[in-house]
Write an enzyme that holds these catalytic residues in place. Structure first.
Site, PDB file in Angstrom:
ATOM      1  N   CYS A  49       0.840  -1.205   0.000  1.00  0.00           N
ATOM      2  CA  CYS A  49       0.000   0.000   0.000  1.00  0.00           C
ATOM      3  C   CYS A  49       0.872   1.250   0.000  1.00  0.00           C
ATOM      4  CB  CYS A  49      -0.912  -0.009   1.224  1.00  0.00           C
ATOM      5  SG  CYS A  49      -1.915   1.490   1.347  1.00  0.00           S
ATOM      6  N   CYS A  69      -0.439   4.162   2.248  1.00  0.00           N
ATOM      7  CA  CYS A  69      -0.246   3.954   3.695  1.00  0.00           C
ATOM      8  C   CYS A  69       1.226   4.096   4.084  1.00  0.00           C
ATOM      9  CB  CYS A  69      -0.687   2.548   4.125  1.00  0.00           C
ATOM     10  SG  CYS A  69      -2.065   1.855   3.241  1.00  0.00           S
ATOM     11  N   ASP A  70       2.105   3.495   3.290  1.00  0.00           N
ATOM     12  CA  ASP A  70       3.504   3.350   3.724  1.00  0.00           C
ATOM     13  C   ASP A  70       4.491   4.287   3.038  1.00  0.00           C
ATOM     14  OD1 ASP A  70       2.619   1.305   5.376  1.00  0.00           O
ATOM     15  OD2 ASP A  70       2.871  -0.215   3.815  1.00  0.00           O
TER      16      ASP A  70
END
Ligand code: NAP
Length: 313
Positions: free
Chosen positions: A136, A139-140
């Site tokens: 992701c 997200c990261d």
């Protein structure tokens, strides 16, 4: 355990599930949307959506699904999150849906459970997941500011990831196993406009590291040449696997890859059970197509449940 009764139960609150919720509730069906995580689905993890009609300047996946979630609630559907779908029983006249919290009965069920990320299955991938291996980007990505990363894949998701990371990190490479990409033209143009170095005919064989990712082993599929490369992060974007196991166990027909087989009215092989979005065999997996399929599925669920005079079974 008390059994709750609903007209329509929708499994999954991504774009397809939320749209089915809007149409189901607005048609007058008592509609429940069940979501294992929080509303939004994989679409919420897309950094920027540039091809959803009406948003020519682009919109983040999160903002778009938040609008859909609000719309679904305002239409009158109930959304229950953090509730995991564990069983579907379609042997009786009513469809019985079991979750980890309750048992429900419904006239109709729409499966909109989407997909999860495909893994590469190479050494180091599982061990270093969350320690430099990510699926992701949204997200990261921020954890890799100023660092060296590599994105694996050649589809739309890999290109969107690489473009997003190019704005965050100091060095982004994209490794694809072929000599051409399968992503849409507009995204490929954006990719080339960024400083992303594309490694053609390149396969990832191993991810190396200890407490965190330190590097990768790459093989050129044309020459057979192997090389090591130092990276801090590996973003795996090599497609998706449908979340259809429970439907399959209930007797819903799936194809060889596990996608739910539907007809042009989103009907599965089981009466009163419909499917929409990425979990189906639909050849185009886009938010727009998921939304369109969900509208058809909810309209069918209404016809099946209420049997209005104009409904043709
Ligand atoms: P995808 O379109 O199926 O592409 C997967 C890519 O990963 C392909 O290039 C494939 O290579 C490669 N791949 C698969 N298995 C691999 C392996 N074991 N090793 C190395 N490479 C491998 O999947 P996606 O890009 O994840 O997207 C999923 C769906 O969401 C697609 O339908 C996509 O269009 C949609 N999506 C759309 C957008 C957008 O429109 N902006 C954004 C994100 C996702 P080959 O090409 O050789 O098969």
């Amino acid at each position: 355990m008390r059994m709750e009764s609903w007209d329509l139960i929708i499994i999954g609150a991504g774009p397809a599930g939320l749209t089915a919720g809007i149409y189901g509730a607005r048609s007058g069906l008592k509609t429940l949307v069940l979501e294992e995580k929080t509303p939004g689905g994989a679409a919420a993890e897309t950094p920027l959506v540039e091809n959803y009609p009406g948003f020519s300047g682009g919109i983040s996946g999160r903002d778009l699904v938040d609008k859909m979630t609000e719309h679904c609630r305002k239409a009158g559907a109930e959304i229950r999150q953090l509730e995991r779908f564990i069983e579907l029983n379609v042997k009786d006249e009513r469809r019985i849906v079991k979750t980890d919290r309750a048992t429900y009965s419904a006239s109709a069920v729409i499966i909109a459970s989407g997909c999860h990320y495909r893994e590469l299955g190479v050494p180091g991938e599982k061990e270093l997941r969350g320690r430099g291996v990510s699926y992701c980007t949204l997200c990261d990505g921020p954890f890799f500011k100023g660092k060296k990363v590599i994105v694996i894949g050649g589809g739309n998701a890999a290109i969107v990831s690489a473009i997003h990371l190019a704005n965050l990190t100091s060095d982004v490479k994209l490794a694809h196993r072929r000599s051409q990409l399968r992503a849409e033209e507009a995204l490929v143009k954006d990719l080339h406009a960024q400083k992303v170095n594309v490694l053609w005919n390149t396969e990832l064989k191993e991810i190396r590291g200890d407490v965190k990712v330190k590097g990768v082993v790459l093989v050129n599929s044309k020459t057979g040449e192997t090389r090591e490369m130092d990276v801090d992060g590996v973003f795996v974007q090599v497609g998706e696997v449908p979340n259809s196991q429970i439907a399959k166990e209930a007797g819903v027909e799936v194809d060889k890859d596990g996608y739910i087989i539907v007809d042009s009215r989103q009907r599965t092989n089981l009466s009163g059970v419909y499917a929409a979005g990425d979990v189906t065999t639909s050849p185009v997996k886009q938010m727009g197509t998921a939304v369109g399929q969900a509208i058809i599925a909810a309209t069918e669920a209404f016809g099946y449940t209420k049997q209005p005079y104009y409904y043709k079974a």
